[in-house]
Design an enzyme around this catalytic site. Structure first.
Site, PDB file in Angstrom:
ATOM      1  N   HIS B  52     -12.734  -3.224  -0.778  1.00 45.69           N
ATOM      2  CA  HIS B  52     -12.623  -3.905  -2.072  1.00 45.69           C
ATOM      3  C   HIS B  52     -13.921  -3.763  -2.871  1.00 45.69           C
ATOM      4  O   HIS B  52     -15.013  -3.786  -2.306  1.00 45.69           O
ATOM      5  CB  HIS B  52     -12.287  -5.381  -1.863  1.00 45.69           C
ATOM      6  CG  HIS B  52     -10.892  -5.587  -1.355  1.00 45.69           C
ATOM      7  ND1 HIS B  52      -9.797  -5.498  -2.171  1.00 45.69           N
ATOM      8  CD2 HIS B  52     -10.415  -5.850  -0.110  1.00 45.69           C
ATOM      9  CE1 HIS B  52      -8.692  -5.705  -1.453  1.00 45.69           C
ATOM     10  NE2 HIS B  52      -9.042  -5.919  -0.198  1.00 45.69           N
ATOM     11  N   CYS B 411       0.835  14.820  21.155  1.00 47.54           N
ATOM     12  CA  CYS B 411       1.600  14.091  20.138  1.00 47.54           C
ATOM     13  C   CYS B 411       2.002  15.100  19.079  1.00 47.54           C
ATOM     14  O   CYS B 411       1.158  15.611  18.355  1.00 47.54           O
ATOM     15  CB  CYS B 411       0.757  12.970  19.531  1.00 47.54           C
ATOM     16  SG  CYS B 411       1.425  12.261  18.015  1.00 47.54           S
TER      17      CYS B 411
END
Lengths: 412, 492
Positions: B52, B411
């Site tokens: 932020h 994967c």
């Protein structure tokens, strides 16, 4: 980086890849290379230790490994090249592949490519099951792999969501291994598995199948403790007052298969949103010249026998392609009409005999599959029983379709 | 041997781990206690992963101060500890004229807080940054960005570990005794005891429980859950910047929005709902439905098959549901309990603020203990946690020829190699759960959700690490994956 030149490269060493490779070789291509990501050939058949394979092809009921074995024997007899433990990382529209394995990183220029990567299972995330995320939730195929290939038992008190064939097979398998299978729950008002599997895997073991039922919540902070299920209305939304709790430590998901086209998508091959596989012509060629597709990566089949047949056909066309015999673009579109979920191929040339594969959108009895060119009827096939779980194949002769401009298949 | 630790941190979230790393710069004997089997399994891994800018916080508050400072520290920190981050900027969008004053208010507030580069954009400028976005105007904050939240937490922890911090995982604090001659005796549920001079409460959702154990009654944490959807990488690139609606005052979060992740997924969320149980990470049918609808509104190209997973996180709020909104962070050196440094209510922007909170806490620790530099301190995280699939072709080829484990893909969705899985299993903290491997290597985070790699990782753990099936756990000892072997009597 050095680029190897190869004739036909086949991606995937399951039933489709094996049959395509054998056929390509038998049809005269000397340089066939099959790339398989596992250490052994056979694909998903290796974990399918139940029988029922090969009734159409061999006239006997084989186990998965036995069925694969017959093709592997022939494959080896022909001396076809294979790269095992190898994964294709990329494929471009000029048929250049990058392949990774323990032996190294290779770049291959193929004369033709046959996609035979098979399919994968839909997951919990894909169907948005609410609730917690404890351990004990597996896709049926992952559980099958662990139990049959790794000797690992996933749980003791089991519920199954979805009546796909793998789920049904696993209901029986878990029971045979001493687990208690509470029930199979199916969202649709009919089973999505083959009728013979309902009989042999559920009815014969007194495992209840609840249709029009789905999971509304998953309980258990760490390991699965139970699920809430509810009946669904015609809108397929749960009816709150029918909700009930079913204790279990394991949930298997058998909620559909998706052709594994991540590579195809990256290559830029046009996909059909209905099949989730490539759009092909009657030579099984995709939107990219020289790239063919067959088996479950093209559309999900019900029986492996049809996979092998389709792949053999694709292999022969690929062999023709590298020999320079181009079929030419197929310009006759084939579309799915009333009652048909999809048909394949999506376009045909009208110059050769072919088999249309299709699935219906709902179960029916005593209906007719009708193939029309506009108002002209080309062929009709009377069916005593039509079921979305079963693939339908209709043979068409070149003579019948030579002058067609478009075909539509529907159920009457 | 000294009598116990100089400093002990309770809580292995991003704040606790940032403090641990900051303290490891000094010649202090530091430990961190975490009740879970790995760091970062709570709020720190279950959020939007946003860095932020600091426009949303009231000037003069701690939130404004530590957020803006934390934002500035993030680039170097992420480089040092090898964590993925991207400064992609943010647009806060005014839907209609009514929101325009909010944009100007936020701009002014941000400028007072020291946020750089703020600019009000008209519709055309806004759509140059994010084509097709609906709204009439936006506040652009270029210093906003994204970071891998669990990667950041793990990176901080592993670097702290490299520099000598002791990590006590799977240890849940059951009591804290203030010792008469200074310091604390901490007792764990396992029966283990640990003595420390300075104690730092960074327990997040359980900060109030830790306070009570130390005799501080004034705080209560109200858990407020946020649910998310994770979208397939197919949509990677469609969201170029962070897009937030202009905030409405009654919203306890920042509103449901789309957030690209550093790995190329998109998150939809989070919702905001107060819940009873602190760690109820459920997803609910109603909110999932509203998130899907919101997703379709914001991303017209979104398909049903793009939803690959749901998750939820819980904000440790100090404001009760009837009050709503936010209160300021509590970062205090308790004068009433000598040596007790207390952090409470570190919700958003805790991830961004963590490095700055660590600096503040360090100076508080300095009031109790001498801070002599640790001459062995290295800011660089050991090992080379990179993502093989993102390397150029030549480099891949080279690595495979040096180490065949880079040639083996475990994967398939995320193209994670066996070496990356082995590195994740061999992590310095000794965390060995499926989630630990997943958070380090990304295995199982793709569209098949581990259907392919889970059996393969299982095989590696059994064949190469000697684990038996009962020892395979998802994320804690109480979440076993398997019940045992199917049959006894074979080698497996």
């Amino acid at each position: 980086m050095t680029v190897e030149k190869r004739g036909i490269v086949i991606i995937g060493g399951g039933p489709a890849g094996l049959a395509a490779a054998i056929s390509a070789r038998e049809n005269g291509c000397e340089d066939v290379l099959l790339i398989e990501r596992d250490r052994i050939l056979g694909g998903i058949l290796n974990q399918c230790i139940h029988d029922g394979f090969g009734l159409h092809t061999f006239g006997s009921s084989l186990s998965g490994p036995e069925y694969a074995g017959r093709f592997i024997d022939r494959f080896q007899e022909l001396g076809i090249n294979v790269m095992e433990g190898s994964i294709v990382l990329s494929l471009d529209e000029n048929r250049v592949l990058s392949v990774s394995s323990r032996e190294g990183y290779r770049v291959i220029q193929a004369g033709a490519v046959i996609l035979a990567m098979g399919c994968r299972e839909r997951t919990r995330g894909a169907i948005s099951i609410p609730g917690r995320r404890p351990s004990g939730i597996y896709t049926a195929g992952a559980a099958q792999n662990l139990i049959n290939l790794e000797n690992i038992m996933v749980g003791k008190r089991v519920c199954i969501l979805g009546s796909g064939d793998i789920g049904l097979i696993m209901a029986r398998r878990m029971t045979l291994e001493g687990a208690h299978v509470e029930a199979v729950f199916e969202l649709l008002p009919y089973s999505s598995g083959l009728p013979r599997n309902i009989q042999q895997c559920l009815n014969d073991f007194n495992i209840p199948l609840f249709l029009s039922t789905t999971i509304t919540n998953i309980h258990g902070k760490d390991r699965l403790e139970g699920i809430s299920v509810a009946q669904v209305g015609q809108d397929r939304c749960p009816i709150p007052e029918t909700e009930r709790y079913v204790p279990c430590d394991t949930l298997l998901l058998s909620v559909g298969l998706i052709p594994e086209n991540d590579l195809s998508r990256d290559t830029g091959i046009e996909l059909d949103p209905k099949t989730s596989g490539a759009i092909v012509d009657d030579a099984f060629m995709t939107s990219i010249p020289g790239i063919f597709a067959c088996g479950n990566v093209l559309h999900v089949h019900d029986l492996v026998d049809w996979v092998s047949l389709e792949a053999a056909s694709a292999g022969a066309f690929a062999a023709n392609y590298v020999r320079g015999i181009k079929e030419g673009r197929s310009s006759i579109p084939v579309s799915a009409g009333e009652g048909i979920r999809y048909t394949l191929p999506q376009a045909i040339s009208g110059r050769m005999d072919l088999t249309l594969s299709m699935r219906v959108s709902a179960p029916w009895r005593n209906r007719t599959i009708v193939i029309k060119d506009g108002e002209t009827e080309i062929k009709r096939k009377r069916m005593v029983r039509l079921h979305p779980a079963e693939m339908i194949r209709v043979d068409l002769k070149a003579n019948d379709i030579a002058s067609c401009s478009r075909l539509e298949v529907s159920v009457e | 041997m000294k009598k116990g630790y100089d400093v002990t941190i309770i809580g292995g979230g991003v704040v606790g781990c940032a403090i641990a790393r900051e303290l490891s710069r000094y010649d202090l004997f530091v430990s961190l206690i975490e009740k879970e089997s790995d760091v970062g399994l709570g709020t720190s891994s279950r959020n939007s992963g946003v860095i932020h800018s600091g426009i949303n916080y009231k000037p003069g508050t701690l939130r404004a101060k530590v957020d803006v400072r934390g934002n500035k520290l993030m680039d170097k920190l992420c480089r040092d500890i090898k964590v993925k981050m991207k400064r992609i900027g943010k647009i806060t969008v005014a839907k209609d004229e009514k929101d325009i004053p909010t944009l100007y208010r936020l701009k002014e507030q941000g400028e007072v807080n020291g946020v750089p580069g703020l600019k009000i954009l008209d519709q055309k400028e806004m759509r140059k940054i994010q084509p097709g976005v609906s709204g009439i105007s936006a506040l652009y904050s270029p210093s906003s960005g994204i970071v891998c939240p669990y990667g950041l937490t793990i990176g901080l922890a592993e670097n702290a570990h490299d520099n000598g911090v002791h990590f006590h995982l799977c240890q849940e604090v059951s009591s804290i005794e203030t010792l008469t001659d200074g310091g604390f005796m901490i007792r764990m549920k396992s029966g283990t005891r640990l003595q420390t001079q300075v104690l730092i409460n960074a327990a997040g959702l359980f900060a109030d429980s830790i306070c009570r154990m130390a005799g501080i009654e004034e705080y209560r944490i109200y858990p407020c859950r946020g649910e998310y959807y994770v979208l397939d990488k197919r949509l990677n690139g469609t969201i170029k910047t962070l897009i937030y609606p202009a905030p409405r005052t009654d919203d306890p979060g920042l509103g449901i929005h789309l957030t690209p992740t550093v790995d190329g997924n998109i998150l939809i969320g989070p919702s905001a709902e107060y819940i009873e149980e602190h760690e109820d990470y459920a997803c609910t049918a109603e909110i999932m439905k509203s998130l899907r609808e919101e997703g379709h509104n914001l991303l017209p190209d979104l398909q049903m098959s793009d939803f690959i997973r749901n998750f939820s996180g819980v904000r440790p709020k100090l404001t009760p549901p009837e009050v709503g909104g936010n209160s300021d962070f509590v970062i205090e050196d308790r004068r009433d309990i000598n040596g007790f440094i207390n952090l409470a209510g570190i919700e958003s922007p805790g991830l961004t603020s963590a490095p700055a909170i660590a600096e503040m806490v360090l100076s508080m620790v300095g009031d109790h203990l001498p801070l002599r530099p640790n001459v062995h301190f290295s800011p660089d995280r050991k090992g080379s946690p990179f993502f093989f699939s993102e390397l150029p072709e030549e480099e891949k080829k080279q690595l495979i020829s040096e180490n065949p484990n880079y040639g083996e893909i475990i994967c398939r969705c995320e193209k994670i190699t066996k070496q990356e899985i082995l590195d994740a299993i061999n992590n310095p903290l000794g965390a060995r759960t499926f989630v630990s491997i997943k958070y380090r290597a990304r295995s199982g985070m793709g569209r098949c959700q581990g259907g392919f790699c889970m059996p393969r990782i299982t095989k590696i753990l059994r064949d190469e690490f000697g684990l038996s099936p009962e020892e395979f756990i998802l994320r804690s000892r109480t979440s076993p994956l398997f019940v045992g072997k199917v049959r006894e009597g074979d080698q497996k």
